[in-house]
Write a protein that holds these residues in place. Structure first.
Motif, mmCIF file in Angstrom:
data_model
loop_
_atom_site.group_PDB
_atom_site.id
_atom_site.type_symbol
_atom_site.label_atom_id
_atom_site.label_comp_id
_atom_site.label_asym_id
_atom_site.label_seq_id
_atom_site.Cartn_x
_atom_site.Cartn_y
_atom_site.Cartn_z
ATOM 1 N N PHE A 204 0.791 -1.188 0.039
ATOM 2 C CA PHE A 204 -0.098 -0.054 -0.032
ATOM 3 C C PHE A 204 0.657 1.093 -0.132
ATOM 4 N N ALA A 205 0.890 1.927 -1.167
ATOM 5 C CA ALA A 205 1.772 3.186 -1.325
ATOM 6 C C ALA A 205 0.989 4.426 -1.044
ATOM 7 N N LEU A 206 1.637 5.149 -0.372
ATOM 8 C CA LEU A 206 1.085 6.461 -0.035
ATOM 9 C C LEU A 206 1.938 7.672 -0.741
ATOM 10 N N PHE A 207 1.275 8.576 -1.342
ATOM 11 C CA PHE A 207 2.067 9.903 -1.962
ATOM 12 C C PHE A 207 1.343 10.999 -1.148
ATOM 13 N N ALA A 208 2.041 12.183 -0.700
ATOM 14 C CA ALA A 208 1.489 13.111 -0.120
ATOM 15 C C ALA A 208 2.218 14.399 -0.830
ATOM 16 N N PRO A 209 1.361 15.527 -0.601
ATOM 17 C CA PRO A 209 1.900 16.735 -1.086
ATOM 18 C C PRO A 209 3.206 17.097 -0.169
ATOM 19 N N LYS A 210 4.333 17.721 -0.616
ATOM 20 C CA LYS A 210 5.360 18.074 -0.070
ATOM 21 C C LYS A 210 5.184 18.632 1.349
ATOM 22 N N ASP A 211 4.116 19.723 1.480
ATOM 23 C CA ASP A 211 3.814 20.455 2.721
ATOM 24 C C ASP A 211 2.722 19.836 3.385
ATOM 25 N N SER A 212 2.590 18.344 3.265
ATOM 26 C CA SER A 212 1.096 17.829 4.069
ATOM 27 C C SER A 212 1.063 17.789 5.375
ATOM 28 N N GLY A 213 2.383 17.747 6.178
ATOM 29 C CA GLY A 213 2.563 17.574 7.428
ATOM 30 C C GLY A 213 1.823 16.551 8.172
ATOM 31 N N VAL A 214 0.723 17.028 9.029
ATOM 32 C CA VAL A 214 0.218 15.914 9.848
ATOM 33 C C VAL A 214 -0.995 14.899 8.729
ATOM 34 N N GLU A 215 -1.347 15.447 7.889
ATOM 35 C CA GLU A 215 -2.276 14.651 7.023
ATOM 36 C C GLU A 215 -1.673 13.631 6.433
ATOM 37 N N HIS A 216 -0.352 13.644 6.059
ATOM 38 C CA HIS A 216 0.515 12.516 5.490
ATOM 39 C C HIS A 216 0.537 11.392 6.668
ATOM 40 N N ALA B 41 -2.734 9.588 7.539
ATOM 41 C CA ALA B 41 -3.099 8.696 6.388
ATOM 42 C C ALA B 41 -2.182 7.510 6.539
ATOM 43 N N LEU B 42 -0.967 7.561 6.835
ATOM 44 C CA LEU B 42 -0.020 6.448 7.239
ATOM 45 C C LEU B 42 -0.389 5.775 8.306
ATOM 46 N N ALA B 43 -0.938 6.275 9.241
ATOM 47 C CA ALA B 43 -1.338 5.590 10.432
ATOM 48 C C ALA B 43 -2.664 4.742 10.119
ATOM 49 N N LEU B 44 -3.612 5.484 9.339
ATOM 50 C CA LEU B 44 -4.742 4.609 9.000
ATOM 51 C C LEU B 44 -4.446 3.492 8.268
ATOM 52 N N VAL B 45 -3.633 3.665 7.220
ATOM 53 C CA VAL B 45 -3.210 2.607 6.446
ATOM 54 C C VAL B 45 -2.506 1.237 7.137
ATOM 55 N N SER B 46 -1.508 1.720 7.995
ATOM 56 C CA SER B 46 -0.826 0.790 8.921
ATOM 57 C C SER B 46 -1.863 -0.008 9.934
ATOM 58 N N ARG B 47 -2.580 0.819 10.602
ATOM 59 C CA ARG B 47 -3.558 0.054 11.402
ATOM 60 C C ARG B 47 -4.402 -1.084 10.400
ATOM 61 N N THR B 48 -5.062 -0.541 9.208
ATOM 62 C CA THR B 48 -5.744 -1.483 8.582
ATOM 63 C C THR B 48 -4.815 -2.721 8.070
ATOM 64 N N MET B 49 -3.728 -2.563 7.577
ATOM 65 C CA MET B 49 -2.843 -3.455 7.039
ATOM 66 C C MET B 49 -2.198 -4.561 8.015
ATOM 67 N N ARG B 50 -2.266 -3.905 9.486
ATOM 68 C CA ARG B 50 -1.873 -4.883 10.684
ATOM 69 C C ARG B 50 -2.954 -6.082 10.911
ATOM 70 N N ASP B 51 -3.991 -5.609 10.467
ATOM 71 C CA ASP B 51 -5.278 -6.630 10.774
ATOM 72 C C ASP B 51 -5.056 -8.039 10.086
ATOM 73 N N PRO B 52 -5.005 -8.941 10.836
ATOM 74 C CA PRO B 52 -4.724 -10.413 10.212
ATOM 75 C C PRO B 52 -5.828 -10.898 9.407
ATOM 76 N N ALA B 53 -7.157 -10.283 9.791
ATOM 77 C CA ALA B 53 -8.314 -10.665 8.953
ATOM 78 C C ALA B 53 -8.372 -9.877 7.505
ATOM 79 N N ILE B 54 -8.040 -8.858 7.619
ATOM 80 C CA ILE B 54 -8.111 -7.928 6.480
ATOM 81 C C ILE B 54 -7.091 -8.433 5.473
#
Length: 154
Positions: free
Chosen positions: A100-112, A115-128
């Motif tokens: 799962f690749a993420l691309f963010a604006p250069k100045d995105s700061g906390v939004e990036h 998003a990374l935390a959301l994807v990480s939590r999702t992809m840590r779920d063994p059932a998913i």
């Protein structure tokens, strides 16, 4: 923020075989270019630059490559399921088959980071991950990813 806002259905693909991490980054960049209109060479360079800081293979067959790019106005995602796992220098030394690749604006700061935390939590779920590994239809993969967090939040 939810995965449906990050990941277009067209940004989900099943790939038969990536021969190397560099080739995978090129495949990700080509798909990002086709779906989101971003420059593929800049994307590959940004992914390789980020990877040089430390591997983004987080373990259990999952990689979360990410980069900041000029010209984006929001965080976007690409998901690839590899039919043949790829050596990715992951923290657990296991090959990767879910990317799962993420691309963010250069100045995105906390939004990036959100998003990374959301994807990480999702992809840590063994059932998913099990559902992702048992399907080859991109529409089904997109549904698994985008419904996962919204169902858990309800």
């Amino acid at each position: 923020m939810d995965l449906a806002s990050l990941l277009k259905p067209a940004a989900v693909r099943v790939v038969g075989h990536a021969t190397s991490k560099k080739r995978l980054f090129q495949d990700l960049a080509e798909l990002a270019s086709a779906v989101y209109g971003i420059d593929p060479s800049e994307t590959v360079n940004a992914l390789q630059e980020r990877e040089s800081l430390g591997p983004t293979g987080v373990g259990h067959g999952v990689a979360l490559p990410h980069a900041r790019l000029d010209g984006l106005d929001r965080v976007i995602g690409i998901f690839m399921r590899l039919e043949k796992p790829l050596d990715f220098d992951a923290v657990d030394r296991q090959p990767v088959d879910l990317v799962f690749a993420l691309f963010a604006p250069k100045d995105s700061g906390v939004e990036h980071l959100k998003a990374l935390a959301l994807v990480s939590r999702t992809m840590r779920d063994p059932a998913i991950c099990a559902k992702l590994r048992s399907n080859v239809d991109p529409a089904t993969l997109h549904a698994v990813l985008t419904e996962a967090r919204s169902n858990q939040a309800a």
